[in-house]
Each structure stands twice: as C-alpha cells, then as structure tokens.
Design a protein around this motif. Structure first.
Motif, PDB file in Angstrom:
ATOM      1  N   THR A   1      60.570  -3.019  74.337  1.00  0.00           N
ATOM      2  CA  THR A   1      59.285  -1.163  74.120  1.00  0.00           C
ATOM      3  C   THR A   1      60.212  -0.940  73.087  1.00  0.00           C
ATOM      4  O   THR A   1      61.635  -0.600  72.885  1.00  0.00           O
ATOM      5  N   ARG A   2      59.842  -0.387  71.885  1.00  0.00           N
ATOM      6  CA  ARG A   2      60.427   0.664  70.917  1.00  0.00           C
ATOM      7  C   ARG A   2      59.793   1.000  70.482  1.00  0.00           C
ATOM      8  O   ARG A   2      58.397   1.218  70.829  1.00  0.00           O
ATOM      9  N   VAL A   3      60.323   2.715  69.632  1.00  0.00           N
ATOM     10  CA  VAL A   3      59.620   3.627  69.511  1.00  0.00           C
ATOM     11  C   VAL A   3      59.315   3.880  68.030  1.00  0.00           C
ATOM     12  O   VAL A   3      60.423   3.897  67.053  1.00  0.00           O
ATOM     13  N   LEU A   4      58.405   3.772  66.754  1.00  0.00           N
ATOM     14  CA  LEU A   4      58.562   4.078  65.715  1.00  0.00           C
ATOM     15  C   LEU A   4      58.730   4.667  65.363  1.00  0.00           C
ATOM     16  O   LEU A   4      59.015   5.822  64.243  1.00  0.00           O
ATOM     17  N   HIS A   5      57.212   6.232  65.718  1.00  0.00           N
ATOM     18  CA  HIS A   5      57.164   7.352  65.283  1.00  0.00           C
ATOM     19  C   HIS A   5      57.289   8.416  67.135  1.00  0.00           C
ATOM     20  O   HIS A   5      56.423   8.404  67.737  1.00  0.00           O
ATOM     21  N   ALA A   6      57.790   8.826  67.021  1.00  0.00           N
ATOM     22  CA  ALA A   6      58.053  10.665  67.457  1.00  0.00           C
ATOM     23  C   ALA A   6      57.606  11.812  67.749  1.00  0.00           C
ATOM     24  O   ALA A   6      59.013  12.029  66.650  1.00  0.00           O
ATOM     25  N   ARG A   7      56.479  12.255  68.160  1.00  0.00           N
ATOM     26  CA  ARG A   7      57.238  14.097  67.816  1.00  0.00           C
ATOM     27  C   ARG A   7      56.448  14.303  69.316  1.00  0.00           C
ATOM     28  O   ARG A   7      54.814  14.462  69.032  1.00  0.00           O
ATOM     29  N   ILE A   8      56.591  14.972  69.453  1.00  0.00           N
ATOM     30  CA  ILE A   8      55.853  15.676  70.669  1.00  0.00           C
ATOM     31  C   ILE A   8      54.777  16.364  71.217  1.00  0.00           C
ATOM     32  O   ILE A   8      55.180  17.470  69.774  1.00  0.00           O
ATOM     33  N   GLY A   9      53.555  15.909  71.060  1.00  0.00           N
ATOM     34  CA  GLY A   9      52.419  16.903  70.681  1.00  0.00           C
ATOM     35  C   GLY A   9      51.962  16.710  69.703  1.00  0.00           C
ATOM     36  O   GLY A   9      50.694  16.861  69.502  1.00  0.00           O
ATOM     37  N   ASP A  10      51.979  15.800  69.101  1.00  0.00           N
ATOM     38  CA  ASP A  10      51.344  15.546  67.749  1.00  0.00           C
ATOM     39  C   ASP A  10      51.564  14.240  67.453  1.00  0.00           C
ATOM     40  O   ASP A  10      50.102  13.823  67.560  1.00  0.00           O
ATOM     41  N   TYR A  11      52.093  12.847  67.212  1.00  0.00           N
ATOM     42  CA  TYR A  11      51.696  11.309  67.502  1.00  0.00           C
ATOM     43  C   TYR A  11      53.399  11.025  68.230  1.00  0.00           C
ATOM     44  O   TYR A  11      54.107  11.552  68.070  1.00  0.00           O
ATOM     45  N   VAL A  12      52.630   9.969  68.055  1.00  0.00           N
ATOM     46  CA  VAL A  12      53.470   8.581  69.046  1.00  0.00           C
ATOM     47  C   VAL A  12      52.928   7.016  68.364  1.00  0.00           C
ATOM     48  O   VAL A  12      51.804   7.178  68.495  1.00  0.00           O
TER      49      VAL A  12
END
Lengths: 677, 677
Positions: free
Chosen positions: B576-587
């Motif tokens: 599992t990897r995370v490319l974009h992360a902004r809490i409450g906005d997008y992931v």
C-alpha cells in the motif's frame, strides 16, 4: 477564426436581449471558470474552480483625474473569443519548453453616455490560472488620462492563510514573510500566496507591467483585497494615453503548493522575446568581491581596506579560472562610494575607476583566463544621475567585453530621485510607474550593448524576462547578506522554505547562496542559520540563471569536498519538478541540466528536521545513475553542529525511493549522473 | 544480550549517583527521542523529534481504589534496553511484509515506602512512532487492585489542528469528524489525529488492549490531553490483578498525512498471531440482504416484507455466483427482530430461524454454487443473552459451513447489558473493560469454530488482528447506511477523506461502499453524497479484507460497465502506498494485489473538484500496463450529475504521470494490469 467566433457569438446572443446576460469563459480543461456580467452596467467578474468559488463577484474600474470615474454604466458592444495552444522555448530558464494554452475572452465595453468612453476587458483562462487586463483602444472621447485609483478587487471566499511582506516600508521587498489569515493583512506586496482551508493554493500577482505602476494589495473589509497602485510623488498613480493597457492581474491556482512553483502562467502572459538573437545572454556561475565587504573585511569605498583593487580582482579571477566559474563580479571599483553614498547617489561615476583599480588590466587578465567580468552599477536610486551616464556606461562595459551588469538601487522608502527640467527634485517609490519606466529603459539600453541585467533593490519581477531575455535575475527579497550584518538575527531557517512559494513565483532571484563559513568568523554576533548541506541545496531550490558562490575563496579551498557540488551544479535547466512542498516548512525540487543528462535535487527544511521520501521517477527509466549525495551528517543541527556534512555515492534508477534525512535547519543536495553502460 | 545491557547500564549509571538522572531512548534512525526522568521521584516522559518537541514533559501514574495513588516517589531499581528488528508476515492485510524495528527501554520502578509497590514502564521507540505501557509484575505488596484513574497525559507543544469525534455520546463512534484546534476539544475518542503548524502529523491511539478499559482523551488545560478511561457502571475503570499490564499508549508521527496511513506501529505493538494456522480466515468480497432494509424496501423483522426469506437469499446467492463474489451476508433471518429489538436484546435466538427462512436449504444452495454465507449475530448489546448462546451459535454456523460472522451491538450510550448472579442488571459503555473482555471472549470462541468476526457497533480497533487474525473487520464510524436514512443529510463528501487519517489508522473498516443508486429511488429525502466514480474509488481508499458491494443486485445489473471494477478489485494486498494526502480534502492510495501483479488506485475528494498528478512510479519498471480508468465525466458533479462516469483504457508504465481529474464530490478508480509481451 477569431473573427468568425466574434461574429457567431454576436449573432447567438442577440435573441437573448442584447448584451446584458452573463458570459463565461473556461480554461481548456474546463476546471477554471471566469464569469463576467454587467450589473446595472457595472462590470463584475468571478472565478470558480471545480465547484469552489475562488474569487467571489468582484468589481472592476477606475477613478480618473478630472474626469468621471470609469466604472459604467457600460454596454457590451462586442465580444471576441480566442483559443491559443502553442509551445515556446525559453532561451534560458528553469524549463526549456513551455506550453501556452488558454481560452481568451475579450469584452468590448462602451459607456452609455453621450460622449461614451471605451474600455476592453480581456480574460485569459489557463488550466493553472487566470489573467485579466484592461485595454483602452484609441477612441473619440479619451486620449490622455491619469489614473488616480484602480478599483479592481479580489473578493476571497475564505479567510485563507497568507504569506506576505508589507508594502510601503523603507526596505522595499526586504522583509521576512509573515504568515497570518487574510483578515490580519497589512497592505502587501505581490506575489501574495495563500492556502485555503480546503486545500487549494492561490497566488495573486501581475504580469507584463509595461508602463504602469506596480500593484500592491490593500485589505478593504476582512476578506477583500483591493488593488492599490503605487503612487507617483505627485499623488497620481498612472499617466496614460490611448491606446493603453494595464498589466495582467493574475490568479495562480494549484492543488498543492508545489504546483505554484511549476506554474508558467506569468511568463505566458508576457509578450514573446523582442530582442531577437540573445545568444549573448549566458547563464553564469560567478564569484566576486562582495561578501568580504558585507562581513567588514574590506570596503566598497576607497582607502586601505578597499576591496576592488587590481590585485584582489586578479585573486578572484584566478580562483574562478581554477574552479571553472564563468564570471567574477567586482563591486566598489568606480568613483562614488566614499562617504554616505546612499545619500549621495549623484556622486557615482560609472566609467571612472578608483586609482587602485586598473579596469583595463583586470579585464585583459580575465579575458586571458576565459573568465567574464560582471559589471556593477550602484545608483543609490539617483535615477537622473544614472540615466545621464547610462549610455556611456554600457558602451564602456561593452568595450571591455562585459555582457552582464549588476545594478543597484539602494534607497530607503520613497527616495528614488529624478530632477525635472526646472531643476526640481522628485522622490519616488521603487515600485511606481516612474521606476517601471526606468527599468524598461535600462533593459532596452543594455540590450543594444548586448548586456544582461541583474537588478538589486529592483522593481518586482512580473515576467519581463520572456520579452527581454537580458533581464536575467534580480534581488527583491531578503538575501544572504542579511546573515552578515542584520541585527534581527539574520534570515531564520524557514525563510528559504517560504521564498520558493512567494518571491520566486515572480521569477529568478540572485539570493547568493553558498556561505561555507556558517559561523562567520569575522562577525561574532552574526551567523548563517543553516547547515552546510542546506547551503548547497539552495543552488537547486532557488532558481536563478546567475548563481553566486558568495563566500570567500579561502573558505571554499578549505572545503573542496563540499565545494564540488557548487562546481558541478548547472544554472540552466531543461525541466523542473517539485517533489515535496509545504510552505514555510520544507521543499524538495529536482531539475534537469539543459546541457547534459544530469539531474539535480535540492531539499531544504526549516528549523525542524524532516524525513522525506523522494521517489526518483523523474530519472530516465531503465538507466542507472550515480547519485552524489551531499547531506547533513546524523548529528548535524543548524544551531549546534552546522558543518557536519556527509558525502555518499549510491547507484540509483527511476524506481529508487531515496529517504532524505534533513537535520534541523538542514538540507540535501544531490547530483544524478548517468552511468554509461 | 538483553541481560548484558542491563548489567552494563546498571554499572554505568552508578557513579552518577544512583538512578535519578535522565534516561533517553532513541528510535533506530535517531529521529525520535524519548526522555524519561524521575522528578522528585515522580515519573515524567517527553518525546522529541528532529529538534521539535512533540510531547512536553508529561506525567504518568494511577489513582487506585482504597490504596495510595501510584505516582511515586519511586526509585529506579533496574533498566533494561533491547533492540528488535524483524520482518513478519500478515496472513492477510493491506501490506504483506511488515518491518518491526524499535529500541526498547524498560524502567523498573519501586516506591520509596516501607511496603513498596513496583511498576515497570516500557517504551518502544520506532522511527515512525512511540509506544509506552505500564506493567505490574508479581510483587509482595500488590495483588488485586482497581484503577480509578490513569494519570497519563500528553502535553502538546502547540495548539494543533485536530480531527475528532466526541466520546460518551449515544451513537458510539458514529459521528462526523470535527476539525478544531486542540484548545477547542471535547473529550474525544482515539485515534486523535493532529496537524502541527510546522508540518507534522500526529495521531494518539492505543494498542493491544487486552484486559483494560479503552482510552478517551480529555483536555485538561488547553493543550494537555489526559487519558480518561471509560468507566464500568460501578464507577471504577479497570479491575486488575498482578501480573498485569496496560495497553500501549501510542503516538504516531509522520512528515506528511500519508505517512500516518502506512504507519504499522500499532500492529507492531500487538503480540504475534496466537491462533496458529489461520488459512480458514479468507478475505472476501460480499453482497447481502442489508441495504434493502436500510432503504425500507424490506424488513429485518418477520412479516410480508421480511427480507431474509429463502427465496430472496437464493436471489443474492445467484447474483454472487454469477459475478464471482465470495460471500453473501443475510441479516434478519433469526428470531428476535420483531418489535423494538433495540430494547429487547434478550429476545434474540441465534440458532432459530424465522419460518420463511430455511437456513439448511440456503446453506446447501450456497455451497452448491461455491458461495459462502456470512452469518449474523445482532445482540442489541445484551451481552448475557448472547454469551449464554454463543458457544451453540458458533457451533451451529460451523456445521453449516460458515466461516465468517458479522456481529452487531446496537444500543444507545451506556446500555450494554449484563446480568449478575443475583439477577441484577448492569448497563455498560461499549468501550469499557467489560466490553473489551467480551470481545476478546467472542474472538477466542469464534476461533475455536474457525470463524472470523466482523463486528459492528464494536469496541474500537487497537490492532488485535495481528494476535487474532480472525478479527477481520469492524465498523466503528459512520458508514454508508447513514446515507440511507439519517436526518442530517447523510455523510458529507468530506467524510471519506477524513476516515483514512482517523478511524482507519486503527484498522480495517466494513464501510460497505458501492451504492450505484446514488439518488436512492426508495428514499426521496436521502441520497449518497458522492459521484458514482467515487463509490468505486472507496474500494481502494478504505481498507478492509471484507468489502461489501452494498447496493441491490438490480442496480448493479443496470450498470455492468461500472460494476466491473467492483468485480475486479481485490480485498487482500501485497503493498500500500499513498500518493496524495490532505486530511478532509483529498487522498489517493495505490495498492498491489497480493495474488497477481495488478495494482489498483483509488483517489477521492471532498465537495470540491481536484486535479492531481499521479506519478506511476510504483509500477514495475520496464513493464507496460493497461490502465482501466473509471473516472468522473467532465460534467460530473456530486450535486447535479453524480452518475456521469467515463471508463477509458490507456497503456502506461512506471514513468507515466496520470492527471486525475476529480469532480466535486468525485473520485477515480483504476486497475493497472500488466500487458504480457
């Protein structure tokens, strides 16, 4: 095509009852939408993106001198749409090929009076931003006019976090950035960069300031920013004659902070190169007689500690030649520096060296060793004194084989001087129409002598390097020299993690990185607030086609291991990408050399350490690279152990993920060099 | 090695005057530092990272019933250090191989009284987080004891932004997350996730809750969070007997929000698998008789609209078989649902079907078609009623070939019932020691019948799936069903962009995505607040080894194009990897199938559209993949046009950068399938 569109749209809109309806123009991918309408004849625009209001309905218009305000009621007498999609090439830059792709909407307005004045509004909508400007065509009832106030406003949709420096302060743009909500803003300079609660990044700036005052932004009510044009000393803002046009008012948009850095809307909104062949403009890495004055080891003025002597210049030229630098800057060589030169700008003589500086001999010495000289014109912002000598000054440098001049405009607050024909002295801001005109004259004059300009204490950058590629770099922010003498502790570690998202959005900056004597032996009360590795990383993070190795030769000779990175790093790039971006906290940028297959990485942090994962997917797939990594040692810390540097080599490829471990106040610099196999 | 260390350290510290000095333990890479000291005999810990204080000096200790508080003065009688660096394998999970790498420090304390009690503090410091716990060894002066209050506190270094749900509220964990500064917190559940002004992401949670109350966090002064243990109905917090130990108090740390998602500290702090061969625990995709009750088309209880009929079950089994689903859930098949079952939990009979449901026939029908049944135990939190039948209930399911049971504990507030030997009724919170013990009994009992558990209205997840791999999934947040009937408008678009950074840090969630009938024909006043593409993306974004296709078969049959993604997406992952992360906005999350070379991507946004650049560097270099992209059409919008979906195919490789264009309330789901060449 443009005409056909205009015809069709005129025809299509007729049945809807003339021109009162709302008109929209979207960006090529449809994400950005500008909506324009006349509300009781008054122009109103708004900007939305993907369901999010960015600019709420906001007013446009002007207050003119001795005329009725130009705010409507208007009627729409024409509407022209256009689409442009081209790729142009920067002669030098942070990215070689730039796509210019936008939808344009031109609204032709006419007043509903008996002697109607005309005004065009032009919107260009890119996927990454919006530009709009005012144009005054030649017309019956308006010829010469004076703008007393521009009424353009940006009504923001939330109390966004903003990073800003105050306008109308003595030290021009040289302030530390503050971060506050919009509701706590002073009148500020642009670019004004903001982060919304919903994860968007915005920046308001302007482009193509040709013959106009530059714009500051004044908060009116808490969430509206009003354009506030920097005035002339006579209180007017802009002196104009039709045909005339304003700069572009620009809103840049990114889904993350890094996208602001690789946003080329400002350049796209400037006119293409007007100078033709500019092969004489060459990006350069340089050293020079400069830091030694800032740390008090020598002086600009004449005397026993004069820095710009023939002998000292030759020492720097030897050093430059030995280490492959392109150029040497020499400050303080010409008459005018003695006494309080900041108050005596009229004393500067731009072709007259001090007796201990044989400029002909120095130029010959440099030429023989393949090193260029960088000329210097400190004006103390006495514009009349400078302009009277300017033609001769550039001709003088050209004769000596010099192709690059650093200009300087040190003067506090509203103290840029011109003397009119009656001998009366006028004092202007650095940022008004007067200085915009002056800088344009300098660029055009310098171009005739094939000289490029690096302006300090400049007017702000609005992308004119596209039109005048001899406008290579400038200052316009707190640079390295504040670490040498400022009484506020120098630039804090976070300063350079804010610059890429604020000042540097406008264009290149001659920050002068590369201080190795971090603790500044000559200045016990001053120091540089970074680690050594961070100084190296700045060469990649801060874009400038003109990069100084700012420290003294002996400090580099003592750390040839670290110095190798400065020798290797190029100053002209094929491409730029941002790997990590958090304004005021950290940033990682990678750039590809324009003249080889090498890539370079710079990553910096604020006063706190970071561990950042950097996927190297920008490298060419299937190719192996030697990564030469200059990083903070495990025990490095900007406060206690700033010089602890590790240099390691590692074979990597596009599938490698490097862990960058930045010390508090630290950084990492990497060269990626393909392995021939 | 451990013993030698202990000896050396005892010896080394002696000359410094016994055990009063400060002791530190750092993470393997040195970035995280825990400092411990006794201040006038009272234990104090602090946590720093790379120059940044994360937890300021904070107290530890206990208030006990009918005993002096256990807060010191202590003296240190021993100190043991250890280092662990292993890799273990999850039998199923979001990542197959997990590295467990930490430095441990055990501090052995003894009171300085005449009848001294002993208490050990154990710190485990990972590069990505810190866990610490209390241990009470067997000892002379403490045997049985009752904890009235745990005094552990977290003194935060700033007024961080936090995303939280309130504790001690009727609907357990089922609230929308609020975002406020720490200074405006209620008493909250954990994980409590925070973002600091300097760009760090923190989350406070706990791990390995074996026989203890779960922890909530109560603000004491504005920036200190005190542990607040959920009490028994008698007002005590924890009933204990030496040897005994508390759960781990855990601080997770990330340089960006995405790093919290791929932080495996909580799992590492739980004991390894105690069940041995768990090949009978199989991740599954399922459909079931469930959503039709939530939208009012059928009922759990008996009557003309009873959902769980033999015929209806066969319809779902046929659908599952036709489309390759592993399992079918059937709710409402057993006696006990009639009347207000939430108030009559003692009426549930867990082996007694309603007359219109022939469970033997349904089980046979499913078996013949290669489909598993998922059993259901709704208890209404009448624990005594359930526990009396539990052994028989699991045996019954095992005989029918069922390996998975969904449990339910619907009860408002403090209403989990047990009846003591005197017949007295006690009402407990869902989160106290009583329910922790109950859930542990359920897991152990179920394991004996080779049954895996999916608990709804559960105690929160603290990583017990490592120790009991039959604990496959659970609810514990507002799930999809709120869109069917809640009077507050359902889950807003941002809800699922917060869950990955809060609830999902604790472990898998049975959110039940995949509603295609976005506007819910049967419920004119309710709807799902997403686009169709976002429903698909949730299968990748929300990790669960048990994923439901929650909508009715006919809604899938009507959109077989979109349904294909749900059929393809796996539920068990290699990585599992995370490319974009902004809490409450997008992931944006990508995961690699554990049983093929396919990768999957899920990207979701809140109510605003986004344009996100996704570099595909996670793909195997040099290999080409067919990307099957399910994305919002250009005119999609969750409010006005939620069903507009585009499915496109594109050949990509590791060097491709995909631009994900998410509509307002939208998402993108992608399958990457290697092209055989």
């Amino acid at each position: 095509m443009q005409r056909l569109w205009a015809f069709l749209l005129v025809w299509l809109s007729m049945p809807l009852g003339g021109w009162t309806q709302t008109t929209t123009v979207t960006s090529p991918d449809g994400s950005l939408v500008v909506t324009f309408r006349l509300e009781e004849g008054r122009p109103v625009y708004q900007i939305d993106r993907l369901g999010m209001p960015l600019i709420l309905p906001s007013p446009m218009g002007f207050v003119l001198k001795e005329q009725p305000p130009l705010v409507g009621p208007f009627r729409l007498i024409g509407l022209v749409r256009d689409t442009v999609d081209t790729v142009w090439t920067q002669p030098w830059g942070e990215k070689k090929h730039i796509r210019n792709h936008y939808h344009e909407l031109r609204l032709q307005l006419e007043e509903t009076t008996e002697r109607p004045r005309r005004l065009d509004l032009v919107f260009r909508v890119f996927d990454e931003g919006v530009g709009f400007r005012y144009e005054w065509p030649e017309q019956a009832y308006l010829d010469r006019f004076v703008i007393m106030d521009e009424l353009t406003a940006f009504r923001l949709a939330g109390d966004h976090q903003a990073w800003w420096i105050p306008a109308y302060h003595p030290n021009r743009y040289e302030y530390l950035y503050r971060r506050t909500p919009i509701s706590q803003l002073d009148t500020v300079h642009t670019p004004l960069t903001m982060e919304t609660a919903d994860g968007w990044f915005l920046s308001v700036h302007e482009a193509e300031v040709e013959d106009y005052a530059t714009m500051t932004l004044a908060p009116s009510d808490s969430l509206t920013l009003e354009v506030d044009l920097v005035p002339w000393s006579d209180g007017t803002r802009v002196k104009a004659q039709t045909p005339f046009r304003s700069p572009w008012r620009v809103l840049l948009v990114g889904d993350n902070a890094g996208e602001l850095i690789t946003n080329y809307t400002l350049l796209n909104l400037n006119a293409p190169n007007r100078l033709g062949d500019v092969s004489w403009v060459r990006p350069a890495k340089y050293v020079g007689i400069w830091w030694e004055m800032h740390i008090g080891r020598s002086t600009w003025g004449s005397g026993p500690r004069h820095g710009a002597t023939t002998e000292n210049a030759k020492r720097y030229i030897d050093f430059a030649a030995r280490h492959g630098f392109d150029a040497v800057l020499i400050e303080g060589w010409n008459v005018g520096w003695d006494g309080d030169w900041t108050q005596n700008g009229d004393k500067f003589r731009f072709t007259e060296p001090y007796p201990d500086f044989d400029i002909e001999e120095v130029a010959r010495y440099a030429r023989d060793r393949g090193v260029q000289l960088i000329g210097h014109h400190e004006t103390a912002c006495h514009i009349t004194n400078y302009e009277r000598q300017m033609e001769a000054a550039f001709a003088f440098y050209q004769r000596l084989g010099i192709h690059m001049v650093k200009t300087g405009y040190v003067a506090h607050g509203r103290n840029c001087i011109w003397i009119d024909e009656q001998g009366q002295v006028h004092r202007e801001w650095h940022h008004g129409q007067f200085m915009v005109r002056h800088h344009r004259r300098v660029l055009e004059t310098a171009a005739r002598y094939q000289i490029a300009i690096n302006a300090h204490e400049p007017v702000k950058d609005t992308g004119e390097r596209r039109t005048y590629p001899n406008m290579v770099s400038r200052e316009g922010a707190r640079g390295q020299e504040y670490n040498a003498w400022s009484e506020d502790g120098g630039n804090p570690p976070e300063h350079t993690t804010i610059l890429p998202f604020t000042r540097l959005l406008a264009g290149p900056m001659d920050f002068t990185p590369g201080i190795f004597d971090i603790l500044i032996k000559d200045r016990p009360n001053n120091r540089v607030n970074t680690t050594l590795a961070k100084q190296l990383a700045l060469y990649v993070v801060i874009y400038s086609p003109l990069q100084m190795a700012a420290d003294l030769p002996e400090h580099y000779e003592a750390r040839l291991d670290a110095f190798q990175f400065i020798k290797d790093v190029p100053v002209d790039w094929e491409d730029t990408r941002v790997l990590h971006a958090r304004i005021g906290d950290y940033v990682t940028i990678v750039r590809k050399d324009r003249h080889s297959d090498d890539w370079y990485l710079g990553s910096i942090t604020d006063e706190y350490g970071r561990t950042l994962e950097a996927p190297l997917s920008f490298l060419e797939p299937g190719r192996r690279y030697l990564a030469e990594i200059y990083r903070d040692a495990p025990d490095a810390d900007w406060r206690t152990n700033p010089l602890a540097l590790e240099i390691v080599r590692q074979v990597v490829d596009a599938s490698t993920v490097l862990t960058l471990r930045l010390a508090p106040g630290g950084g990492t610099a990497i060269r990626f060099h393909p392995i021939e196999e």
